[in-house]
Design an enzyme around this catalytic site. Structure first.
Site, PDB file in Angstrom:
ATOM      1  N   HIS A 243       0.831  -1.217   0.000  1.00 31.34           N
ATOM      2  CA  HIS A 243       0.000   0.000   0.000  1.00 31.34           C
ATOM      3  C   HIS A 243       0.864   1.266   0.000  1.00 31.34           C
ATOM      4  O   HIS A 243       0.813   2.079  -0.922  1.00 31.34           O
ATOM      5  CB  HIS A 243      -0.867   0.056   1.267  1.00 31.34           C
ATOM      6  CG  HIS A 243      -1.730  -1.136   1.507  1.00 31.34           C
ATOM      7  ND1 HIS A 243      -2.871  -1.376   0.778  1.00 31.34           N
ATOM      8  CD2 HIS A 243      -1.657  -2.134   2.428  1.00 31.34           C
ATOM      9  CE1 HIS A 243      -3.455  -2.472   1.234  1.00 31.34           C
ATOM     10  NE2 HIS A 243      -2.740  -2.946   2.238  1.00 31.34           N
TER      11      HIS A 243
HETATM   12  C1  BDR Z   1      -3.148   0.925   5.233  1.00 32.02           C
HETATM   13  O1  BDR Z   1      -3.391   0.478   6.557  1.00 32.02           O
HETATM   14  C2  BDR Z   1      -2.214  -0.061   7.127  1.00 32.02           C
HETATM   15  O2  BDR Z   1      -2.474  -1.323   7.614  1.00 32.02           O
HETATM   16  C3  BDR Z   1      -1.157  -0.049   6.044  1.00 32.02           C
HETATM   17  O3  BDR Z   1       0.093   0.325   6.594  1.00 32.02           O
HETATM   18  C4  BDR Z   1      -1.656   0.974   5.052  1.00 32.02           C
HETATM   19  O4  BDR Z   1      -1.190   2.271   5.360  1.00 32.02           O
HETATM   20  C5  BDR Z   1      -3.891   0.016   4.262  1.00 32.02           C
HETATM   21  O5  BDR Z   1      -5.242   0.046   4.525  1.00 32.02           O
END
Ligand code: BDR
Ligand code: CA
Length: 313
Positions: A243
């Site tokens: 992500h």
């Molecule tokens: C986001 O939430 C966190 O778990 C990850 O680091 C990312 O920023 C994804 O939904």
């Protein structure tokens, strides 16, 4: 072109860690002014520690790391140990950081930096809940217009939600903060789940990280080994979604990404859909566009960039 000055606001998290490593490996394009930690994936004490572990892994003890807000503006903190493990950085065994936290509060660092740098030259890169950024904007409204751009990871349209049926984690944890940021009037680029769920660390991609043979490549491979089990089980996907690295990759190679300039509003009232990013993807309202909502990427190009950069550390 001079490198772009950025502040990374983060809650590491394995994918946050990779985003930071990519930025630190890219000094031609990115000048890291500092890292601000926020409570999110794990409590603040751990995110502030993890951010320093990552800087040390990259050999960058020169980057100031500040601790920020330890809870959302108005809500109880929700964490994600079920995804990231107890430490937030489960996977590799990395030493506790030797570098101290920078003195002062992350919010004051954000305010001071925006006030002292030339207006329009600092980009904010939030990778977690938007509490620190919203608090800075509220405490010092004069800084808002001085922000060059906000490139953040959060939200979803087609993928809808990952922490609730309708909300992505970062926005859901602090929807009130997200609302402040999306209403700021500054240019915003949104790395939504729609794109990040296409940035998957497949086995050959993870093998390529490991084959780099350096400390960083091996640690990243171990992080994704750990992190992937959640998404594999939940979505049946081929590997861990990276992500947050989409944010720092966008700063280096925006041409790898595509999206639409649309209106995005944040749900802050309904408990059922709390933190939903209501993106007008199809242009069915006359609400003014306020964000470039990214939905797709050249995944092979993205992983080629990431692997090439991690090799440098
Ligand atoms: C986001 O939430 C966190 O778990 C990850 O680091 C990312 O920023 C994804 O939904
Ligand atoms: Ca994150």
């Amino acid at each position: 072109m001079a490198p772009r000055k950025i502040i990374i606001d983060t809650d590491p998290g394995q994918d946050d860690a990779v985003a930071i490593l990519l930025a630190l490996a890219s000094p031609e394009e990115i000048e890291m002014l500092g890292i601000t930690a926020v409570a999110g994936n794990v409590p603040l004490e751990l995110t502030a520690k993890n951010a320093r572990i990552v800087c040390e892994l990259a050999g960058h003890t020169d980057i100031p790391v500040y601790a920020g807000c330890d809870r959302p503006l108005n809500r109880t903190l929700v964490t994600a140990e079920h995804v990231h493990g107890k430490t937030g950085l489960d996977g590799p065994v990395l030493p506790d950081p030797k570098m101290p936290l920078a003195e002062g509060h992350a919010v004051d660092f954000i305010i001071d930096t925006l006030r002292t740098q030339e207006p329009g030259t600092v980009t904010l890169c939030p990778l977690g809940p938007l509490t620190n950024i919203a608090t800075a904007f509220t405490k010092a409204p004069d800084i808002v217009d001085r922000v060059q751009e906000i490139v953040l990871m959060g939200g979803a349209y087609f993928e809808v939600g990952n922490i609730t049926p309708t909300a992505e984690f970062n926005i859901h944890v602090d929807p009130d903060a997200a609302d402040i940021v999306f209403k700021s009037g500054r240019p915003i680029v949104v790395m939504s789940l729609d794109v990040t769920h296409k940035a998957l660390v497949t086995k050959p991609r993870n093998d390529a990280f490991r084959a780099l043979g350096n400390k960083v490549g091996i640690a990243v491979a171990q992080m994704t080994d750990f992190f992937e089990r959640f998404d594999k089980n939940k979505y049946g996907s081929e590997g861990a979604p990276l992500h947050d690295p989409c944010v720092t990759a966008y700063l280096i190679r925006p041409d790898l990404f595509s999206g639409r300039h649309v209106n995005v509003e944040i749900e802050t009232q309904s408990e059922l859909t709390m933190g939903m990013t209501v993106a007008d993807w199809w242009g069915v309202t006359d609400r003014t566009p306020n964000a470039l909502f990214i939905g797709d990427l050249d995944a092979d190009g993205f992983f080629a960039l990431l692997t090439e950069r991690l090799a440098r550390l």
